[in-house]
Design a protein around this motif. Structure first.
Motif: not given
Length: 547
Positions: A427-452
């Protein structure tokens, strides 16, 4: 029920090692469940409804660890420490489930635990997690076969019918369920989990009625049920005993991650997976924390039968509470419930391990024929191989090689924590890759509120458990106890570094991580139905509160 939004999801078809080029986004009009005439290209089918996912996630954590071993935690550390241990582990389970929910809702692929390791970090990590997870559940299947024979012995003595006969009957039944369709597995697991859930609900109600004096007759001369019993020695053994029962509490929760394994075969995972994840926390609170509280307020910590080292049904804290409440058939009831729990664990183990093996094959980390899927969407060779290994481990337990079998159990017992750590790390790597590729968390169907916090908390708790589990082997030093506690750790390292050296894998750069293959999408579809229509009668509404 008709929904205006229906998912179109490409099933898991991804290469063993990802290249630097981006994977093409699948078309929204691809049929997720389409199969070709070539059996090797047939795909797993999405036939698990929302109710199946909910009961898989809930029922996966309710088993013999709760029905039989919960009393031993209180006997060792007292009701106060037991409450702390189960609350901490329960909160950790919710954290990694939230992490798993974010990933599986975005990328609902079968065998997600090892698939995410390959996808988000290093193919060697996926190799290690996949084989460890497959081995763990395969050996667990064998232990359930052993337990089933012991449970049946309560009604039919082994002198009349040997235990291996029942083991053979059960393995045939479970294999048949898993060889037909995934819906057969989901339906069987739904009803078996429902029985377990109802048993816990009845126990909680009966327990509070007994504590309040509404039913049953307290034992003359014994402490009065309630605070008198709880306050006898709530923190027995101090911090050392607390750490000792962390391992037992953790084992009781293993199986919660099954919802992630099943997400790859779920209908409308964008809606149904988050729904199952959200319900985990307070249901864990309801079933585990309240159960431990009731046992700690009814059965004194110095009760000689509370520890129940032999796993005797009559000494189960559930049975004891039912008997104190005046339910004379408590032994038979709990024996039947525990038999259902054992069969449920075997059913889930066969399903989870077969999907892990299938994913290993698709990644090129297992023989290619394990990737075969029949016309019903079942990886038949994976199911057969897992059942065979489970039977072989069962045979080892019968021929008197206790040392060999105990080592198998030691290897399998701690791998659940390794899997949970893998989920958190991915999950940590997923979020890091998601951010590195310039994607928005708003596009995730479900966002973990407990991250990080969530994944790091999971890593910390699991590390403490794995490191401290064998502390009793140091004073005085016991070689066999030490190896039994820590043999899993070098085994895991050998799998990871061995595959890394052999296959020459590399840690993926964040910008090269594939975040598209298998991704879930949605489009307007007035005729789409994501789950079975259900009548909302009074019984179903009441039941939905608990399960």
């Amino acid at each position: 029920m008709t929904h205006q939004v229906a998912d179109k999801i490409e099933m898991e078809e991804y290469p063993p090692v990802y290249s630097e080029s981006k994977t093409q986004v699948p078309s929204l009009h691809d049929d997720a469940d389409a199969v070709s005439q070539n059996g090797s290209h047939k795909k797993l089918q999405r036939n698990l409804a929302a109710r199946h996912l909910t009961m898989i996630s809930l029922g996966g954590t309710i088993g013999t660890g709760l029905f039989l071993a919960s009393g031993s935690s209180i006997a060792i550390a007292g009701p106060g420490n037991a409450q702390i241990a189960y609350t901490v582990i329960g909160s950790m389970v919710y954290c990694f489930m939230s992490s798993l929910g974010e990933m599986t809702t975005y990328l609902p692929i079968t065998g997600s635990i090892n698939a995410y390791g390959t996808r988000f970090f290093d193919p060697a990590l996926g190799f290690m997690l996949g084989w460890v997870y497959w081995f763990s559940w395969s050996v667990t299947l064998a232990t359930e076969l052993v337990a089933a024979g012991v449970i049946i012995d309560y009604w039919i003595p082994l002198s009349v019918c040997p235990g291996w006969v029942w083991a053979l009957v059960f393995i045939v039944v479970l294999t048949t369920l898993n060889m037909t369709t995934v819906k057969a597995y989901g339906e069987a697991e739904y009803w078996m989990s429902l029985i377990k859930v109802l048993a816990v609900i009845v126990f909680i109600i009966v327990g509070f009625l007994y504590i309040g004096g509404a039913i049953g007759t307290p034992i003359p001369g014994a402490p009065k049920p309630g605070t008198e019993v709880f306050d006898m020695d709530p923190f027995k053994g101090g911090i050392g005993a607390l750490f000792q029962i962390f391992l037992t509490a953790g084992f009781s929760f293993q199986g919660a991650e099954l919802v992630g394994i099943a997400a790859g075969e779920a209908k409308n995972p964008r809606k149904n997976v988050p729904k199952a994840i959200r319900q985990v926390f307070w249901r864990i609170l309801l079933f585990y924390v309240l159960t431990i509280l009731i046992i700690g307020m009814i059965i004194p910590v110095n009760d000689p039968e509370l520890a129940n080292p032999d796993g005797d049904i009559a000494s189960s804290p559930f049975t004891r509470v039912f008997e104190l409440a005046g339910i004379t058939a408590g032994d038979d009831i709990m024996n039947a419930v525990i038999l259902v729990a054992v069969l449920s664990a075997g059913n889930s183990g066969l399903y989870a391990s077969s999907r892990a093996l299938h994913t290993l094959s698709k990644e090129g980390n297992a023989p290619r024929f394990f990737g075969y899927v029949n016309r019903w969407g079942v990886p038949v060779y994976c199911v057969m191989a897992t059942a065979l290994v489970g039977c072989l481990a069962f045979v080892v337990s019968l021929v008197g090689q206790g040392v060999a079998y105990s080592w198998l159990l030691s290897l399998a017992s701690t791998t659940g924590f390794i899997a949970w750590m893998g989920i958190a790390f991915c999950h940590i790597r997923f979020r890091m890759a998601y951010k590195a590729q310039g994607r928005s968390l708003n596009d995730l169907p479900y966002v973990s509120k407990l991250y990080p916090f969530g994944p790091f908390y999971t890593l910390a708790i699991c590390t403490v458990i794995l490191v401290s589990q064998g502390y009793t082997a140091f004073s005085p030093f016991d070689v066999q106890a030490f190896l039994s506690a820590y043999i899993t750790l070098p085994f895991v390292a050998i799998l990871y570094f061995g595959n890394k050296f052999w296959a020459r894998t590399k840690i993926l750069r964040l910008v090269d991580i594939d975040l598209d293959t298998g991704r879930s999408y949605h489009e307007p579809d007035a005729s789409g139905q994501d789950e079975e229509p259900q009548k909302q009668n009074i019984f179903r509404k009441i039941l939905s509160v608990f399960c």
